[in-house]
Design a protein around this motif. Structure first.
Motif, short mmCIF file in Angstrom:
data_model
loop_
_atom_site.label_atom_id
_atom_site.label_comp_id
_atom_site.label_asym_id
_atom_site.label_seq_id
_atom_site.Cartn_x
_atom_site.Cartn_y
_atom_site.Cartn_z
N VAL A 261 -20.50 -27.15 -8.07
CA VAL A 261 -19.18 -26.43 -8.15
C VAL A 261 -18.02 -26.76 -7.52
CG1 VAL A 261 -18.14 -23.89 -8.08
CG2 VAL A 261 -20.46 -24.49 -9.27
N PRO A 262 -18.16 -27.38 -6.19
CA PRO A 262 -16.92 -27.37 -5.48
C PRO A 262 -16.05 -28.69 -6.23
CG PRO A 262 -18.62 -27.16 -4.01
CD PRO A 262 -19.14 -26.97 -5.36
N GLY A 263 -16.81 -29.88 -6.47
CA GLY A 263 -16.13 -30.93 -7.01
C GLY A 263 -15.56 -30.76 -8.41
N LEU A 264 -16.43 -29.77 -9.29
CA LEU A 264 -16.10 -29.33 -10.49
C LEU A 264 -14.67 -28.57 -10.58
CD1 LEU A 264 -16.94 -29.36 -13.42
CD2 LEU A 264 -18.32 -27.44 -13.29
N PHE A 265 -14.61 -27.85 -9.75
CA PHE A 265 -13.54 -26.91 -9.45
C PHE A 265 -12.07 -27.68 -9.33
CE2 PHE A 265 -10.65 -24.11 -6.68
CZ PHE A 265 -10.33 -23.05 -7.48
N GLU A 266 -12.29 -28.58 -8.20
CA GLU A 266 -11.42 -29.39 -7.72
C GLU A 266 -10.80 -30.27 -8.97
OE1 GLU A 266 -12.60 -29.63 -2.91
OE2 GLU A 266 -13.21 -31.43 -4.39
N GLN A 267 -11.63 -30.86 -9.43
CA GLN A 267 -11.33 -31.78 -10.55
C GLN A 267 -10.68 -30.92 -11.59
OE1 GLN A 267 -11.35 -35.23 -10.48
NE2 GLN A 267 -12.36 -35.17 -8.51
N SER A 268 -11.07 -29.89 -11.88
CA SER A 268 -10.67 -28.96 -13.03
C SER A 268 -9.04 -28.46 -12.74
CB SER A 268 -11.34 -27.77 -13.18
OG SER A 268 -11.16 -26.95 -12.16
N ARG A 269 -9.01 -28.32 -11.48
CA ARG A 269 -7.54 -27.81 -11.00
C ARG A 269 -6.65 -29.15 -11.08
NH1 ARG A 269 -6.54 -22.40 -10.13
NH2 ARG A 269 -5.11 -23.07 -8.39
N ARG A 270 -7.20 -30.35 -10.96
CA ARG A 270 -6.16 -31.62 -11.26
C ARG A 270 -5.99 -32.08 -12.63
NH1 ARG A 270 -8.53 -33.05 -5.80
NH2 ARG A 270 -10.24 -33.97 -6.78
N GLY A 271 -7.13 -31.70 -13.50
CA GLY A 271 -7.05 -32.61 -14.68
C GLY A 271 -7.35 -31.74 -15.84
N LEU A 272 -7.58 -30.26 -15.59
CA LEU A 272 -7.58 -29.54 -16.86
C LEU A 272 -6.20 -28.49 -17.03
CD1 LEU A 272 -11.31 -28.85 -16.95
CD2 LEU A 272 -9.78 -30.49 -18.38
N ASP A 273 -5.30 -29.10 -17.57
CA ASP A 273 -4.03 -28.27 -17.87
C ASP A 273 -4.31 -27.13 -18.81
OD1 ASP A 273 -2.74 -29.58 -15.95
OD2 ASP A 273 -1.77 -30.81 -17.30
N GLY A 274 -4.06 -26.01 -18.32
CA GLY A 274 -4.23 -24.80 -19.34
C GLY A 274 -5.63 -24.27 -19.54
N ILE A 275 -6.57 -24.77 -18.80
CA ILE A 275 -7.90 -24.29 -18.80
C ILE A 275 -8.32 -23.86 -17.47
CG2 ILE A 275 -10.23 -24.91 -19.36
CD1 ILE A 275 -9.16 -27.19 -21.20
N ARG A 276 -8.96 -22.56 -17.49
CA ARG A 276 -9.44 -22.21 -16.07
C ARG A 276 -11.14 -22.15 -16.47
NH1 ARG A 276 -5.48 -17.16 -14.87
NH2 ARG A 276 -3.73 -18.18 -14.24
N ILE A 277 -11.64 -22.52 -15.28
CA ILE A 277 -13.02 -22.68 -15.13
C ILE A 277 -13.65 -21.08 -14.47
CG2 ILE A 277 -15.20 -23.55 -14.13
CD1 ILE A 277 -13.95 -26.26 -15.03
N LYS A 278 -14.68 -20.54 -15.16
CA LYS A 278 -15.46 -19.49 -14.45
C LYS A 278 -16.93 -19.70 -14.28
CE LYS A 278 -16.32 -14.50 -15.24
NZ LYS A 278 -16.23 -13.39 -16.09
N VAL A 279 -17.44 -19.28 -13.32
CA VAL A 279 -18.70 -19.90 -13.12
C VAL A 279 -19.63 -18.64 -12.81
CG1 VAL A 279 -20.52 -21.08 -11.56
CG2 VAL A 279 -18.10 -21.94 -11.96
#
Length: 317
Positions: A106-124
């Motif tokens: 989760v930590p790396g996935l969250f950080e990468q999503s914040r940098r590379g997924l515009d307009g998409i939020r991840i919920k775990v």
């Protein structure tokens, strides 16, 4: 060479013959044959071997086929990204993850999503595999990373990677760097029900029965108990690498049998899935690849007080 030519080539390979491919993609067979000849001329070598039963790949054809699949997938992903209308609010994609994997992934996935997924939020959401599979089927999560799911059913299952199990024990037990599977019956084990089932099935050919002291479906509780008292557990190696490196527990490689888990991405089978799902799936694959390159899921850099001894034993094999 262009994307259309690559699509034709992939279609021929997937269909198994020129005639079947021509019918599948609605193109005249002579035109399809001409495209293949031009592609082979451009590549400078044969890509397919024609036979009475259809076509099969040459070595060069296999290389091009694998590369073409990646290029076409990336082109499709880029097309979705460029044509997607900007949303007024972020799209939320919910991922289910097991307790043994959450701290690692989760930590790396969250950080990468914040940098590379515009307009998409991840919920775990965190749970063990049986609950995760039910959640995916019921739409409570959009996708989940699960362990050794049974094939079949209404879900699309995509293998991610395999990870070995290790015997992790309190340092007071004085275990060495390598433990034969035939000695596992002597270990005072605390295990989750899921991992016990997986390990029992994989040990069955050896006739080894585990000495299970308690079944505890809490990974955090087992970690704490193994640190505190004379207990051991069999778990995926990534769960305990930090504690082994800190010298709080010992990690032993299990020999004589292959004990491992298969991590699989589960999604509902949908005709038109949102582009956000595909983007998050791509991100998951990228994060698993990064962690795998760092050997997070490998036993070779287990570390701990017996690292040198383990390496010396391997060198003598």
């Amino acid at each position: 060479m262009n994307l259309r030519t690559l699509r034709y080539f992939v279609a021929i390979v997937d269909a198994g013959s020129l005639s079947a491919a021509a019918q599948a993609i609605s193109i005249a067979q002579p035109a399809l044959s001409r495209q293949l000849r031009e592609l082979e001329r451009e590549m400078g070598q044969p890509l397919l071997i024609r036979g009475a039963r259809g076509v099969r790949l040459t070595a060069a054809g296999l290389t091009l086929y694998e590369s073409a699949q990646r290029m076409l997938a990336e082109a499709a992903r880029l097309r979705r990204q460029m044509t997607q209308r900007p949303a007024s609010a972020a799209t939320t994609v919910t991922i289910g993850i097991s307790p043994t994997l959450a701290a690692v992934l989760v930590p790396g996935l969250f950080e990468q999503s914040r940098r590379g997924l515009d307009g998409i939020r991840i919920k775990v959401r965190e749970a063990f595999t049986p609950s995760l599979l039910e959640w995916v089927e019921r739409g409570m999560v959009d996708m989940a990373v699960v362990t050794n799911p049974s094939p079949g059913g209404a879900l699309a299952l995509q293998p991610l990677l395999g990870e070995p199990f290790a015997l992790v024990a309190n340092v007071a037990l004085g275990l060495g760097p390598v433990i034969p599977a035939t000695q596992l019956h002597r270990m005072p084990l605390l295990m989750t029900s899921l991992h016990r089932d997986i390990v029992d099935r994989q040990l069955m050919p050896l006739g080894v029965d585990l000495r299970l002291e308690a079944e505890i479906d809490s990974v955090d509780a087992i970690r704490e108990l193994v640190c505190r008292g004379r207990w051991a557990t069999i778990m995926p190696i990534s769960v305990f690498k930090d504690l082994v490196a800190a010298g709080r527990v010992t990690g032993s490689e299990i020999t004589g049998v292959q004990l491992n888990r298969m991590l699989v991405l589960a999604r509902r089978i949908e005709r038109d899935s949102p582009a956000a799902y595909d983007a998050v799936q791509d991100l998951l694959h990228a994060e698993f690849a990064r962690l795998n390159r760092a050997n997070v899921f490998g036993i070779s850099n287990l570390g701990g007080p017996f690292a040198g001894e383990r390496d010396a034993m391997r060198a003598g094999e």
